[in-house]
Design an enzyme around this catalytic site. Structure first.
Site, mmCIF file in Angstrom:
data_model
loop_
_atom_site.group_PDB
_atom_site.id
_atom_site.type_symbol
_atom_site.label_atom_id
_atom_site.label_comp_id
_atom_site.label_asym_id
_atom_site.label_seq_id
_atom_site.Cartn_x
_atom_site.Cartn_y
_atom_site.Cartn_z
ATOM 1 N N ALA A 14 -19.240 70.104 -49.930
ATOM 2 C CA ALA A 14 -20.584 70.696 -49.914
ATOM 3 C C ALA A 14 -20.690 71.835 -48.903
ATOM 4 C CB ALA A 14 -21.626 69.621 -49.596
ATOM 5 N N LYS A 38 -15.131 65.003 -35.727
ATOM 6 C CA LYS A 38 -14.851 64.614 -37.114
ATOM 7 C C LYS A 38 -14.178 63.249 -37.019
ATOM 8 C CE LYS A 38 -14.090 65.578 -41.620
ATOM 9 N NZ LYS A 38 -15.150 65.857 -42.613
ATOM 10 N N ASP A 55 -9.951 70.625 -41.208
ATOM 11 C CA ASP A 55 -11.360 70.695 -40.830
ATOM 12 C C ASP A 55 -11.550 70.295 -39.368
ATOM 13 O OD1 ASP A 55 -11.947 71.468 -43.384
ATOM 14 O OD2 ASP A 55 -12.738 69.529 -44.022
ATOM 15 N N GLU A 117 -19.591 65.233 -37.693
ATOM 16 C CA GLU A 117 -19.497 65.516 -39.121
ATOM 17 C C GLU A 117 -18.962 64.310 -39.878
ATOM 18 O OE1 GLU A 117 -16.716 67.980 -42.119
ATOM 19 O OE2 GLU A 117 -17.413 69.152 -40.399
ATOM 20 N N PRO A 207 -25.936 82.465 -47.978
ATOM 21 C CA PRO A 207 -25.371 83.106 -49.159
ATOM 22 C C PRO A 207 -23.889 83.359 -48.959
ATOM 23 C CG PRO A 207 -26.553 84.710 -47.814
ATOM 24 C CD PRO A 207 -26.780 83.364 -47.192
ATOM 25 N N TRP A 208 -23.186 83.554 -50.061
ATOM 26 C CA TRP A 208 -21.778 83.936 -49.965
ATOM 27 C C TRP A 208 -21.707 85.243 -49.177
ATOM 28 C CZ3 TRP A 208 -17.152 81.800 -51.008
ATOM 29 C CH2 TRP A 208 -16.037 82.626 -51.016
ATOM 30 N N GLU A 214 -23.443 89.227 -40.400
ATOM 31 C CA GLU A 214 -24.517 88.608 -41.177
ATOM 32 C C GLU A 214 -24.406 87.096 -41.126
ATOM 33 O OE1 GLU A 214 -24.734 90.064 -45.140
ATOM 34 O OE2 GLU A 214 -24.837 92.165 -44.553
#
Length: 226
Positions: A14, A38, A55, A117, A207-208, A214
């Protein structure tokens, strides 16, 4: 004042690690003593020092408070399959109390902002009796819910939010993550539906984006909303 959150997603892939790493980096830019954990990860490779999960390594590197890998990811499993099955194949027993102990031990290190996480979605089994959500319940941290904006996300997000609430935990907010270059069909309408049906606030949309500045601005805004 310390802030601590449990990061979960509506399913696997996700974008939990993407959000965790992005928020840790934002916290570092804000000058906070931040660390990410994690506690359990399935899918790793043998490296110098032992098995390592990609990760978990990203989370370790993004934290301003540096902990040994073994504290960031105390339970690392080799196969990229359901954790309880991977553990069974390795002849290991994973319990909620053991994971909780690892987490609380790591969080004794002074910090101002900490993220724990999860693995997969909310109801991931640890063994034949316990779920990873049992660990989250014991910790009692507010939950950040990551929603990957794709077909099926409405059902998955609403059910996950309901399960978190049933477990007595607060959803601090949710993040809409667009993990592909193209938006899902009717993206705006789906986003509006989730905004209206989820009681927790929308912390931000991701967003991608291949522009690092950004991306940083988006995560800085999410951090400020927490």
């Amino acid at each position: 004042m310390r802030k601590r959150f449990f990061v979960t997603g509506i399913d696997t892939d996700a974008g939990k690690t993407y959000v965790t790493v992005g928020l840790l980096a934002a916290a570092k830019r804000a000058g906070l003593k931040s660390l990410g954990l994690k506690p359990i990860a399935a899918g790793s490779i043998q490296m110098e020092g032992g098995l390592r999960n990609d990760d978990a390594l990203l989370i370790q590197n993004a934290s301003s408070v540096q902990l040994p890998y073994e504290q960031v990811n105390p339970v690392v499993l080799e196969e990229a399959i359901a954790p309880h099955i991977a553990a069974m194949k390795e002849g290991r027993l994973i319990t909620a109390s053991r994971l909780e102990g690892f987490i609380k031990g790591a969080l004794l290190t002074p910090n101002e902002f900490a993220l724990v996480e999860g693995a997969g979605g909310w109801r991931v089994p640890l063994n034949d009796r316990e779920l990873l959500s049992d660990v989250a319940k014991s910790l009692g941290f507010p939950v950040i819910l990551v929603v990957n904006m794709k077909l099926g996300c409405l059902n998955h997000a609403i059910l996950t939010a309901e399960a978190i609430a049933r477990d007595g935990l607060a959803v601090a907010g949710w993040v809409a993550n667009n993990g592909t270059p193209e938006k899902m069909p009717c993206y705006d309408e789906n986003l509006a539906t989730l905004v209206s049906m989820l009681s927790a606030p929308l912390l931000g949309t991701l967003p991608w984006c291949e522009n690092e500045q950004e991306s940083q601005q988006a995560f800085d805004a999410i951090l400020s909303a927490l």
